[in-house]
Design a protein around this motif. Structure first.
Motif, PDB file in Angstrom:
ATOM      1  N   SER A 128       0.876  -1.152   0.053  1.00 22.19           N
ATOM      2  CA  SER A 128       0.053  -0.016   0.008  1.00 22.19           C
ATOM      3  C   SER A 128       0.979   1.209   0.051  1.00 22.19           C
ATOM      4  CB  SER A 128      -0.868  -0.026   1.155  1.00 22.19           C
ATOM      5  OG  SER A 128      -0.227   0.054   2.419  1.00 22.19           O
ATOM      6  N   ALA A 129       0.152   2.483  -0.399  1.00 21.40           N
ATOM      7  CA  ALA A 129       0.927   3.512  -0.368  1.00 21.40           C
ATOM      8  C   ALA A 129       1.260   4.005   1.027  1.00 21.40           C
ATOM      9  CB  ALA A 129      -0.066   4.740  -1.061  1.00 21.40           C
ATOM     10  N   GLU A 130       0.484   3.655   1.859  1.00 17.62           N
ATOM     11  CA  GLU A 130       0.753   3.960   3.379  1.00 17.62           C
ATOM     12  C   GLU A 130       2.219   3.151   3.701  1.00 17.62           C
ATOM     13  OE1 GLU A 130      -1.217   3.665   7.722  1.00 17.62           O
ATOM     14  OE2 GLU A 130      -2.161   3.055   6.053  1.00 17.62           O
ATOM     15  N   ALA A 131       2.183   2.057   3.362  1.00 16.72           N
ATOM     16  CA  ALA A 131       3.349   1.217   3.680  1.00 16.72           C
ATOM     17  C   ALA A 131       4.524   1.553   3.166  1.00 16.72           C
ATOM     18  CB  ALA A 131       3.016  -0.208   3.728  1.00 16.72           C
ATOM     19  N   ASP A 132       4.416   2.069   1.875  1.00 16.27           N
ATOM     20  CA  ASP A 132       5.602   2.555   1.084  1.00 16.27           C
ATOM     21  C   ASP A 132       6.246   3.787   1.443  1.00 16.27           C
ATOM     22  OD1 ASP A 132       6.163   0.470  -0.705  1.00 16.27           O
ATOM     23  OD2 ASP A 132       4.744   1.157  -2.310  1.00 16.27           O
ATOM     24  N   ALA A 133       5.278   4.782   2.378  1.00 18.13           N
ATOM     25  CA  ALA A 133       5.652   5.974   3.069  1.00 18.13           C
ATOM     26  C   ALA A 133       6.698   5.852   4.143  1.00 18.13           C
ATOM     27  CB  ALA A 133       4.486   6.817   2.978  1.00 18.13           C
ATOM     28  N   GLN A 134       6.586   4.685   4.566  1.00 20.26           N
ATOM     29  CA  GLN A 134       7.481   4.476   6.022  1.00 20.26           C
ATOM     30  C   GLN A 134       8.767   4.538   5.751  1.00 20.26           C
ATOM     31  OE1 GLN A 134       5.658   4.517   8.873  1.00 20.26           O
ATOM     32  NE2 GLN A 134       3.853   4.836   7.316  1.00 20.26           N
ATOM     33  N   PRO A 135       9.602   5.024   6.618  1.00 20.15           N
ATOM     34  CA  PRO A 135      11.139   5.265   6.518  1.00 20.15           C
ATOM     35  C   PRO A 135      11.639   3.499   6.463  1.00 20.15           C
ATOM     36  CG  PRO A 135      10.314   6.072   8.537  1.00 20.15           C
ATOM     37  CD  PRO A 135       9.232   5.750   7.905  1.00 20.15           C
ATOM     38  N   ILE A 136      12.968   3.448   6.097  1.00 19.29           N
ATOM     39  CA  ILE A 136      13.592   2.020   5.759  1.00 19.29           C
ATOM     40  C   ILE A 136      13.752   1.713   7.371  1.00 19.29           C
ATOM     41  CG2 ILE A 136      15.833   3.271   5.939  1.00 19.29           C
ATOM     42  CD1 ILE A 136      16.705   0.865   4.047  1.00 19.29           C
ATOM     43  N   GLN A 137      13.539   0.589   7.597  1.00 22.42           N
ATOM     44  CA  GLN A 137      13.398  -0.098   8.639  1.00 22.42           C
ATOM     45  C   GLN A 137      14.765  -1.179   8.926  1.00 22.42           C
ATOM     46  OE1 GLN A 137      10.223  -2.567  10.268  1.00 22.42           O
ATOM     47  NE2 GLN A 137       9.484  -2.817   8.000  1.00 22.42           N
ATOM     48  N   THR A 138      15.136  -1.569  10.208  1.00 23.48           N
ATOM     49  CA  THR A 138      16.133  -2.887  10.105  1.00 23.48           C
ATOM     50  C   THR A 138      15.801  -3.917  10.813  1.00 23.48           C
ATOM     51  OG1 THR A 138      17.988  -1.028  10.094  1.00 23.48           O
ATOM     52  CG2 THR A 138      18.663  -3.238  10.858  1.00 23.48           C
ATOM     53  N   VAL A 139      16.157  -5.097  10.191  1.00 24.08           N
ATOM     54  CA  VAL A 139      15.666  -6.285  10.642  1.00 24.08           C
ATOM     55  C   VAL A 139      16.755  -7.107  11.064  1.00 24.08           C
ATOM     56  CG1 VAL A 139      14.172  -8.356  10.601  1.00 24.08           C
ATOM     57  CG2 VAL A 139      13.273  -6.102  10.126  1.00 24.08           C
ATOM     58  N   SER A 140      17.148  -7.935  12.268  1.00 24.60           N
ATOM     59  CA  SER A 140      18.200  -8.987  12.424  1.00 24.60           C
ATOM     60  C   SER A 140      17.923 -10.389  12.152  1.00 24.60           C
ATOM     61  CB  SER A 140      18.787  -8.386  13.762  1.00 24.60           C
ATOM     62  OG  SER A 140      19.091  -7.240  13.567  1.00 24.60           O
ATOM     63  N   THR A 141      16.952 -10.843  11.759  1.00 22.98           N
ATOM     64  CA  THR A 141      16.455 -12.120  11.530  1.00 22.98           C
ATOM     65  C   THR A 141      17.389 -12.804  10.748  1.00 22.98           C
ATOM     66  OG1 THR A 141      15.100 -11.579   9.688  1.00 22.98           O
ATOM     67  CG2 THR A 141      13.957 -11.771  11.770  1.00 22.98           C
ATOM     68  N   PRO A 142      18.028 -14.072  10.808  1.00 22.89           N
ATOM     69  CA  PRO A 142      19.089 -14.714  10.075  1.00 22.89           C
ATOM     70  C   PRO A 142      18.473 -15.229   8.765  1.00 22.89           C
ATOM     71  CG  PRO A 142      18.042 -16.274  11.872  1.00 22.89           C
ATOM     72  CD  PRO A 142      17.252 -14.940  11.890  1.00 22.89           C
ATOM     73  N   VAL A 143      18.605 -14.349   7.920  1.00 26.15           N
ATOM     74  CA  VAL A 143      18.132 -14.649   6.343  1.00 26.15           C
ATOM     75  C   VAL A 143      19.438 -14.984   5.444  1.00 26.15           C
ATOM     76  CG1 VAL A 143      16.296 -12.990   6.762  1.00 26.15           C
ATOM     77  CG2 VAL A 143      18.423 -12.178   5.736  1.00 26.15           C
ATOM     78  N   ALA A 144      19.203 -15.351   4.521  1.00 25.01           N
ATOM     79  CA  ALA A 144      20.279 -15.847   3.790  1.00 25.01           C
ATOM     80  C   ALA A 144      19.903 -15.961   2.121  1.00 25.01           C
ATOM     81  CB  ALA A 144      20.567 -17.287   4.025  1.00 25.01           C
ATOM     82  N   HIS A 145      20.759 -16.221   1.245  1.00 20.25           N
ATOM     83  CA  HIS A 145      20.387 -16.005  -0.142  1.00 20.25           C
ATOM     84  C   HIS A 145      19.173 -17.070  -0.482  1.00 20.25           C
ATOM     85  CE1 HIS A 145      23.899 -13.959  -2.619  1.00 20.25           C
ATOM     86  NE2 HIS A 145      23.178 -13.321  -2.034  1.00 20.25           N
ATOM     87  N   VAL A 146      19.068 -18.400   0.374  1.00 18.21           N
ATOM     88  CA  VAL A 146      18.222 -19.141   0.059  1.00 18.21           C
ATOM     89  C   VAL A 146      16.659 -18.707   0.085  1.00 18.21           C
ATOM     90  CG1 VAL A 146      19.584 -21.196   0.704  1.00 18.21           C
ATOM     91  CG2 VAL A 146      18.313 -20.209   2.588  1.00 18.21           C
TER      92      VAL A 146
END
Length: 705
Positions: free
Chosen positions: A615-633
């Motif tokens: 949504s336009a509302e979600a796209d207006a939010q500033p960038i946020q940081t998340v530390s979940t253990p993600v990977a290329h997979v």
């Protein structure tokens, strides 16, 4: 008598078989194993040289043995031959009549002998016809060694990394080599006497020195990957190389001063021999897959004609878009520094999530980018070569995006399909809009012949000249690709179809700002674009504003900031077009910072940013940081979800990864400085940027199998 003829005939037949057998060593079939193409060529050349030398020695030995055989059989080789006695013209007094040349010779001899006892000038001056023949042979050797063989071997050995292959460039250097040899030979032949021999022997010596340089003195030559070279580390190597060159150049000149005819004849003979020896090596390239065009059935696409173009690079869909940016060599640790010191770089990145605990997949780029396009990792029990050959074949990732109704544009110089079968390559090409064949009528418009000539000659000088000169001819792969490719300034779609995509971030940024994005309704559900940029990869030539300020005038952080400027411009244009909300954007890297290691002692962490279509509302939010253990997979399931497909068969999306202590895999590559040695599997638990959390699993693949 008849018996003697039978014996001599049998001996001659045996001699022929022996010489033929020795010469056959020059055409030995190469082993089917991983061998660097340049090294393989010189292996063949060494065999050819041995064969030529042994044949010469064997020829002399057989000739002398034949004479001994004639003597034993009491056969006179001159029997039956009529030898005329010398003929002299006599005057009326019976004295020989001398020709003008004989009179001049006697006069010169008498004059020289009368000069205070000094000997006459007996320097062996060659006639013009002889000079032309000698000069042509030596100049052909010089041109072939320095200007023809190196481009052929360099291109054949780097076929997976260059946009043009040996079949495209060989006529340019064949013609140029002949022209240089002929023009140089004519110029040298105009010289007379001692000047002619000095220049002739000097050119011959330079050719021999270059040949020895490549054959024996280039073992420590830095790879052309764009990384700055500390030439101070090669001081002793430079000294050895310089001394060898001085000795090689001096020997023919000294011999020429003492024994002119011997030196001249030897130079011509050795030039011919080395032309043959190198010709065998070049012939092996033309007889191999480096030159052969791919086979095809009637109506099929010729794989050899496939080219990665800019077609669709600056177009998006009016309906839905999924955009993947890959910033080469860009690491999470570098991005953390930029986040802290220059947060303004992300002002336009609204709606994004930055994942700061990322495990990539594989290094280097030739493994990392194909993983992002296939989702395939090496499996236990398979050869690594088998993995390379089947990763596209066993992947359904690109097919699923295509079947979701998305037009597909993939822009990279490291597709990695060249390891696959021709049918697989044709299939993958059929999924994309920009990876398509260029027929012979179109190909000349893509290849910059003059740029190719001078770019590869620069590479040749880097390879063939002594170490003291190598810093002045240093090059890197993307420089070669850019130099070989015609740059089309036009912004129309037809021009983009015939413009090859090369890794040139500065040029991409300029085109993005001038051409701008355009929206199309091509009947597809949406548009998928995979855009591979140089990012944080050396050489560092971009400043923080994305301007090209020259090689090595920047640093990694400034260059990455310049790349972020390009992505911000892309984002702004999407917003201006009203397409930002229905566009999913994923920004990652093929791998993080890494080096050529025999064993790893530091992390390599790809970056990861993601914004879904929302949504336009979600796209207006500033960038946020998340530390979940993600990977290329997690990339493939995230993209499949974005195009409306079934992501569950690929695993968890980035948003579905929980905060836990899951184990992630990473596959490092060890190297001997020249070639990949092994692929080593690591398990990563906890923060991926902490190497104490990396542990070898014991799984290893031999990269040369």
């Amino acid at each position: 008598m008849k018996r003697n003829r039978i014996i001599v005939g049998a001996y001659d037949a045996l001699s022929f078989v022996l010489i033929a057998g020795v010469l056959s060593l020059a055409w030995i079939t190469p082993a089917y194993a991983y061998v660097d193409p340049s090294v393989m060529t010189y292996t063949i050349q060494a065999l050819a040289g041995v064969a030529v030398a042994l044949s010469a020695v064997l020829g002399v030995a057989l000739r002398r043995t034949r004479k001994m055989l004639f003597k034993m059989l009491h056969i006179d080789e001159n029997a039956g031959k009529v030898v005329e006695a010398p003929v002299h013209r006599l005057d009326k007094d019976g004295n020989p009549i001398l020709s003008p040349d004989e009179i001049a010779t006697r006069a010169q001899t008498s004059k020289g002998a009368s000069r205070k006892g000094r000997p006459a000038d007996d320097y062996p001056r060659a006639k013009w016809g002889v000079r032309v023949v000698c000069a042509l042979i030596v100049c052909a050797f010089f041109s072939f060694t320095l200007l023809v063989v190196p481009p052929y071997e360099i291109v054949a050995g780097a076929g997976a990394d260059l946009v043009f292959g040996l079949s495209d460039i060989w006529p340019i250097f064949a013609v140029a080599g002949v022209l240089v040899a002929v023009v140089l030979a004519l110029g040298v032949s105009l010289l007379r006497g001692r000047a002619f021999d000095i220049v002739l022997l000097f050119l011959f010596a330079l050719g021999v020195a270059a040949y020895v340089q490549v054959l024996l003195l280039n073992s420590e030559l830095p790879t052309a990957d764009g990384k700055s070279v500390n030439w101070g580390d090669y001081t002793s190597t430079m000294l050895v190389s310089t001394v060898v060159w001085i000795v090689i150049v001096a020997i023919p000149l000294v011999v020429g001063h003492l024994k002119t005819s011997l030196a001249r004849g030897g130079a011509v003979a050795l030039s011919l021999a080395l032309i043959i020896v190198q010709g065998v090596g070049v012939g092996s390239l033309f007889a191999s897959g480096a030159f052969e065009a791919a086979t095809k059935e009637p109506g099929q696409v010729n794989v050899a004609d496939l080219r990665m173009t800019e077609d669709g690079l600056f177009t998006v869909s009016e309906k839905s878009n999924v955009i993947v940016f890959v910033l080469d060599f860009t690491d999470t640790k570098q991005m953390s520094q930029i986040m802290q010191e220059h947060p303004e770089e992300f002002n336009d990145w609204t709606g994004f999530t930055w994942y700061n605990n990322v495990a990539g997949s594989m290094v280097p780029t030739r493994y990392g980018v194909p993983f992002l396009l296939t989702g395939q990792l090496p499996q236990q029990g398979e050869l690594f070569s088998q993995y390379l050959a089947t990763r596209y074949e066993r992947s359904t990732y690109l097919d699923d995006i295509h079947n979701a109704g998305y037009s597909m544009g993939i822009y990279t110089d490291t597709f990695g399909t060249e390891y696959s079968s021709e049918d697989v390559q044709r299939h993958v090409a059929g999924l994309t809009m920009n990876y398509h064949p260029m027929n012979q009528e179109e190909s000349p418009s893509l290849l910059d012949e003059q740029g190719t000539l001078f770019t590869l000659w620069k590479c040749a000088m880097y390879r063939d000249l002594p170490w003291a000169f190598k810093p002045y001819f240093w090059f890197y792969t993307d420089e070669v690709n850019n130099g070989m490719t015609l740059q089309v300034d036009s912004d129309d779609g037809e021009a983009q179809q015939s413009t090859l995509y090369t890794m040139n971030d500065g040029a991409y940024y300029e085109k993005l700002k001038t051409t701008k994005l355009s929206a199309t309704d091509d009947g597809e559900t949406g548009a998928f674009r995979f855009i591979h940029l140089l990012g944080g990869h050396y050489p560092f030539n971009l400043d923080e504003n994305g301007n090209d300020i020259g090689t090595d005038n920047s640093d990694a952080i400034r260059q990455i900031r310049g790349s972020l400027k390009m992505l911000s411009e892309y984002i702004r244009q999407l917003k201006d077009m009203g397409l930002y909300d229905n566009t999913a954007i994923l920004v990652t890297s093929d791998h993080g910072d890494w080096g050529i290691y025999e064993d790893w002692d530091s992390t390599s962490n790809a970056i990861m940013f993601y914004k879904p279509a929302q949504s336009a509302e979600a796209d207006a939010q500033p960038i946020q940081t998340v530390s979940t253990p993600v990977a290329h997979v997690n990339v493939q399931p995230t993209i499949i979800q974005a195009v409306g497909g079934d992501s569950s068969k690929y695993g968890e999306t980035l948003a579905q990864v929980p905060f836990d202590n899951r184990v992630r895999q990473f596959y490092t590559t060890t190297s001997d400085g020249k070639n990949d040695v092994s692929i080593v599997e690591y398990n990563i638990t906890g923060w991926a940027t902490d190497f104490s959390n990396w542990h070898k699993t014991g799984a290893i693949w031999d990269a040369q199998q």
